[in-house]
Scaffold this motif. Structure first.
Motif, short mmCIF file in Angstrom:
data_model
loop_
_atom_site.label_atom_id
_atom_site.label_comp_id
_atom_site.label_asym_id
_atom_site.label_seq_id
_atom_site.Cartn_x
_atom_site.Cartn_y
_atom_site.Cartn_z
N ARG A 131 0.83 -1.20 0.00
CA ARG A 131 0.00 0.00 0.00
C ARG A 131 0.87 1.26 0.00
NH1 ARG A 131 -5.29 -1.15 1.79
NH2 ARG A 131 -5.53 -3.18 2.82
N GLU A 132 0.24 2.35 -0.42
CA GLU A 132 0.83 3.66 -0.19
C GLU A 132 0.60 4.05 1.26
OE1 GLU A 132 1.13 6.83 -3.66
OE2 GLU A 132 -0.95 6.31 -3.22
N ALA A 133 1.58 4.71 1.87
CA ALA A 133 1.44 5.13 3.26
C ALA A 133 2.36 6.32 3.51
CB ALA A 133 1.79 3.99 4.22
N THR A 134 2.07 7.02 4.60
CA THR A 134 2.96 8.08 5.06
C THR A 134 3.29 7.82 6.53
OG1 THR A 134 3.32 10.49 5.15
CG2 THR A 134 1.10 9.69 5.74
N THR A 135 4.24 8.57 7.06
CA THR A 135 4.62 8.43 8.46
C THR A 135 5.31 9.71 8.88
OG1 THR A 135 5.69 6.95 10.07
CG2 THR A 135 6.91 7.41 8.04
N THR A 136 5.82 9.74 10.11
CA THR A 136 6.58 10.90 10.54
C THR A 136 7.85 11.03 9.70
OG1 THR A 136 7.81 11.88 12.39
CG2 THR A 136 7.57 9.48 12.39
N VAL A 150 6.26 -1.50 1.71
CA VAL A 150 5.30 -0.39 1.80
C VAL A 150 5.74 0.72 0.86
CG1 VAL A 150 4.19 1.28 3.33
CG2 VAL A 150 4.85 -0.97 4.21
N ARG A 151 4.82 1.29 0.11
CA ARG A 151 5.13 2.38 -0.81
C ARG A 151 5.02 3.70 -0.03
NH1 ARG A 151 1.22 -0.16 -3.86
NH2 ARG A 151 0.03 1.77 -4.19
N LEU A 152 6.13 4.07 0.60
CA LEU A 152 6.13 5.22 1.50
C LEU A 152 6.26 6.54 0.74
CD1 LEU A 152 6.18 6.13 4.52
CD2 LEU A 152 8.67 6.14 4.33
N ASP A 153 5.41 7.49 1.08
CA ASP A 153 5.53 8.87 0.60
C ASP A 153 5.44 9.78 1.82
OD1 ASP A 153 5.42 11.36 -0.50
OD2 ASP A 153 3.76 10.95 -1.89
N ASP A 154 6.59 10.07 2.42
CA ASP A 154 6.59 10.83 3.66
C ASP A 154 6.38 12.32 3.45
OD1 ASP A 154 9.23 10.45 2.49
OD2 ASP A 154 10.00 11.67 4.13
N SER A 155 6.21 12.77 2.20
CA SER A 155 5.90 14.18 1.97
C SER A 155 4.43 14.49 2.23
CB SER A 155 6.27 14.58 0.54
OG SER A 155 5.37 13.97 -0.40
N ARG A 156 3.59 13.47 2.19
CA ARG A 156 2.14 13.70 2.31
C ARG A 156 1.69 13.63 3.76
NH1 ARG A 156 -0.05 9.66 -2.20
NH2 ARG A 156 -2.11 10.34 -1.49
N MET A 157 0.61 14.37 4.06
CA MET A 157 0.12 14.44 5.43
C MET A 157 -0.81 13.28 5.76
SD MET A 157 0.57 16.30 8.11
CE MET A 157 1.04 17.96 7.60
N VAL A 158 -1.74 12.96 4.84
CA VAL A 158 -2.67 11.86 5.04
C VAL A 158 -2.77 11.06 3.75
CG1 VAL A 158 -5.06 11.19 5.56
CG2 VAL A 158 -4.03 13.13 6.76
#
Length: 321
Positions: A131-136, A150-158
């Motif tokens: 899945r796409e996800a974000t984190t701190t 995990v398809r991380l995009d930490d630039s996004r808020m939600v």
């Protein structure tokens, strides 16, 4: 909407209370608007009869396994801001037991939501794989190493990925709570946002500190130092790799693995950070453009607005206020 907040010992106090206060405010405003029943039935649960928050407050909680099936389970952050402390916390017996309960709920079709370090618990349970996800943003390098599927995009808020929702750093709990209020009533979400002075923040990119991320890896730390010394000269992948005594492929691969972006994108982040600082101390924009490697101030103005969502005049006004 039935919401279950799964909390553990050492929970981040602000994250937990932001969630509970947002839903409580929505319920109070709903009653004031003439809605007969509260919008949210919120249960605070745990795998032990009592939890103690990070600052030492004790709270009695309901047993996670005994609550009525919720619509959503929300996992607030543990207050473990350093990678080694977080890894240790993820192996605690109560956390492992909680992860098993998350699996049970997820298998039953319950929606899953996590904010900040709470997203690590969802990932540790395997609920974010594919899945796409974000984190701190501050722990994104650790997240990438630990959860490569995990398809991380930490630039996004939600990020909403079917019935799994993740939110960004610390005050991302507020964005997550408002997202859930919006699912129940967009009108009420707008009202809650006005009462609680919540701004819409689609991105956490402008809060990221490149220097902090660079320390997650020795090569990236050396690249960061090289980049700061060469901001005015412009970026060359070949020159950077030669200076660091690695191949361009190695540098490209390592920055992608640790930072989730190319060497050029990280170089651009540092340009923006440096330019923002110089704007804050009142330097002339043409001089700033030269110091960060741009031929003219017009190009720099465009970059700052695109990356930060605000122009130079707005930035200077913010920093003076």
């Amino acid at each position: 909407m039935r919401l279950t907040v799964l909390a553990f010992d050492g929970v981040f106090d602000t994250g937990l209370t932001v969630l509970l206060d947002t839903f409580s405010t929505a319920n109070e405003l709903a009653v004031a608007q003439g809605i007969e029943r509260p919008l949210f039935d919120v249960k605070l649960v745990g795998v032990r009869p009592q939890i103690r928050t990070a600052i030492g407050l004790a709270a009695t909680v309901e047993a996670a396994a005994s609550v009525r099936r919720p619509d959503w389970v929300i996992v607030p952050a543990l207050n473990a801001k350093q990678p080694d402390r977080l890894v240790d916390a993820l192996g605690r017996p109560d956390v492992v037991e909680g992860l098993a309960q998350l699996h049970t709920w997820h298998a039953d079709g319950v929606g899953m939501a996590g904010a900040c370090i709470g997203t690590f618990l969802l990932a540790e349970a395997g609920l974010l794989d594919g899945r796409e996800a974000t984190t701190t943003w501050s722990l994104a390098p650790l997240f990438r190493r630990r959860y490569p599927d995990v398809r991380l995009d930490d630039s996004r808020m939600v990020i909403a990925s079917e019935r799994v929702i993740t939110a960004g750093a610390m005050m991302g709990h507020l964005d997550l709570a408002l997202w859930l209020v919006r699912q129940a009533s967009p009108q009420m979400a707008a009202l809650v946002a006005r009462f609680m002075l919540i701004d819409r923040r689609s991105s956490q990119a402008r809060y990221i500190i490149p220097d902090h991320l660079a320390h997650a890896d020795p090569l990236i730390e050396r690249f960061e130092r090289w980049a700061r010394d060469n901001l005015a000269s412009g970026f060359s992948l070949q020159e950077a790799a030669s200076a660091l005594a690695v191949s361009t492929r190695t540098l490209q691969r390592r920055t992608e693995a640790v930072l989730g972006k190319s060497p050029l994108a990280f170089f651009q982040d540092m340009r923006v950070e440096r330019a923002q600082h110089l704007v804050s101390i009142g330097q002339d924009l043409e001089k700033i453009a030269g110091e960060v490697g741009y031929a003219d101030s017009a190009t720099l103005r465009t970059l700052l607005r695109r990356r930060l969502g605000r122009g130079v005049r707005e930035l200077r006004t913010e920093l003076r206020s």
